[in-house]
Motif scaffolding. Structure first.
Motif, PDB file in Angstrom:
ATOM      1  N   PRO A  46       0.741  -1.267  -0.019  1.00 57.44           N
ATOM      2  CA  PRO A  46      -0.063  -0.271  -0.196  1.00 57.44           C
ATOM      3  C   PRO A  46       0.816   0.678  -0.209  1.00 57.44           C
ATOM      4  CG  PRO A  46      -0.749  -1.634   1.288  1.00 57.44           C
ATOM      5  CD  PRO A  46       0.158  -1.711   1.355  1.00 57.44           C
ATOM      6  N   SER A  47       2.028   1.276   0.971  1.00 56.24           N
ATOM      7  CA  SER A  47       2.478   2.451   0.491  1.00 56.24           C
ATOM      8  C   SER A  47       3.125   3.343  -1.015  1.00 56.24           C
ATOM      9  CB  SER A  47       3.939   1.964   1.743  1.00 56.24           C
ATOM     10  OG  SER A  47       3.452   1.751   2.427  1.00 56.24           O
ATOM     11  N   PHE A  48       3.646   1.142  -1.386  1.00 56.86           N
ATOM     12  CA  PHE A  48       4.976   1.444  -2.865  1.00 56.86           C
ATOM     13  C   PHE A  48       3.257   2.119  -3.775  1.00 56.86           C
ATOM     14  CE2 PHE A  48       5.541   0.063  -6.772  1.00 56.86           C
ATOM     15  CZ  PHE A  48       7.275   0.633  -6.768  1.00 56.86           C
ATOM     16  N   MET A  49       2.178   1.263  -3.431  1.00 60.14           N
ATOM     17  CA  MET A  49       0.655   1.936  -4.604  1.00 60.14           C
ATOM     18  C   MET A  49       0.717   3.525  -4.192  1.00 60.14           C
ATOM     19  SD  MET A  49      -0.189  -0.179  -6.269  1.00 60.14           S
ATOM     20  CE  MET A  49      -0.912   1.166  -7.030  1.00 60.14           C
ATOM     21  N   LYS A  50       1.534   4.258  -3.192  1.00 64.55           N
ATOM     22  CA  LYS A  50       1.287   5.950  -3.103  1.00 64.55           C
ATOM     23  C   LYS A  50       1.789   6.343  -4.063  1.00 64.55           C
ATOM     24  CE  LYS A  50      -0.983   5.843   1.416  1.00 64.55           C
ATOM     25  NZ  LYS A  50      -0.730   6.486   2.879  1.00 64.55           N
ATOM     26  N   HIS A  51       3.591   5.828  -3.949  1.00 70.26           N
ATOM     27  CA  HIS A  51       4.196   6.327  -5.306  1.00 70.26           C
ATOM     28  C   HIS A  51       3.776   6.423  -6.292  1.00 70.26           C
ATOM     29  CE1 HIS A  51       7.492   6.552  -2.466  1.00 70.26           C
ATOM     30  NE2 HIS A  51       7.276   6.021  -1.518  1.00 70.26           N
ATOM     31  N   VAL A  52       3.069   5.084  -6.820  1.00 66.81           N
ATOM     32  CA  VAL A  52       2.454   4.934  -8.120  1.00 66.81           C
ATOM     33  C   VAL A  52       1.211   5.346  -8.260  1.00 66.81           C
ATOM     34  CG1 VAL A  52       1.088   2.851  -9.725  1.00 66.81           C
ATOM     35  CG2 VAL A  52       3.110   2.240  -8.030  1.00 66.81           C
ATOM     36  N   GLN A  53       0.541   6.302  -7.799  1.00 65.94           N
ATOM     37  CA  GLN A  53      -0.046   7.158  -7.739  1.00 65.94           C
ATOM     38  C   GLN A  53       0.215   8.682  -7.840  1.00 65.94           C
ATOM     39  OE1 GLN A  53      -2.680   6.536  -4.033  1.00 65.94           O
ATOM     40  NE2 GLN A  53      -4.279   4.883  -5.626  1.00 65.94           N
ATOM     41  N   VAL A  54       1.397   8.893  -6.845  1.00 64.34           N
ATOM     42  CA  VAL A  54       2.020  10.151  -7.772  1.00 64.34           C
ATOM     43  C   VAL A  54       2.284  10.008  -8.964  1.00 64.34           C
ATOM     44  CG1 VAL A  54       4.008  11.736  -7.371  1.00 64.34           C
ATOM     45  CG2 VAL A  54       2.513  11.169  -5.015  1.00 64.34           C
TER      46      VAL A  54
END
Length: 114
Positions: A46-54
């Protein structure tokens, strides 16, 4: 112009983080799944997905979900926009430093002839 500036701001914001820069570097080599991209990083998905979203919000990458696999790819046009801006700034500063060099050399020549 305002839209271009805002778009450029989001690109540089996305590239300001080393994790996101590493993801972009990986995707320049070709598309990859989120799991492949997340593998080298010691963080929860989930933390990595925040990077993907940015990165997606900035337009640097696109992703597509097929079944349970989300695959990401680079958006070369948006990366090119950042490169264009950097090249314009480089040309501006090279021109300025060249003029400064010419000015200093002119002053030195005048001083030598006195």
């Amino acid at each position: 112009m305002a839209y271009q500036q805002t778009a450029l701001d989001t690109v540089f914001h996305a590239l300001a983080d080393p994790t996101r820069r590493a993801v972009v570097q990986k995707l320049v080599q070709g598309s990859a799944s989120v799991m492949e991209l997340a593998e080298p990083f010691e963080m929860a998905l989930p933390s990595f997905m925040k990077h993907v979203q940015v990165l997606e919000t900035s337009g640097l990458i696109r992703s597509q979900k097929t079944g349970r696999v989300r695959t990401c790819e680079i958006n070369p046009e948006r990366l090119g926009a950042a490169e264009t801006w950097i090249n314009e700034q480089r040309a501006l500063w090279v021109g300025r430093t060249d003029r400064l060099t010419d000015h200093v050399e002119t002053l030195a020549t005048k001083k030598e002839t006195k």
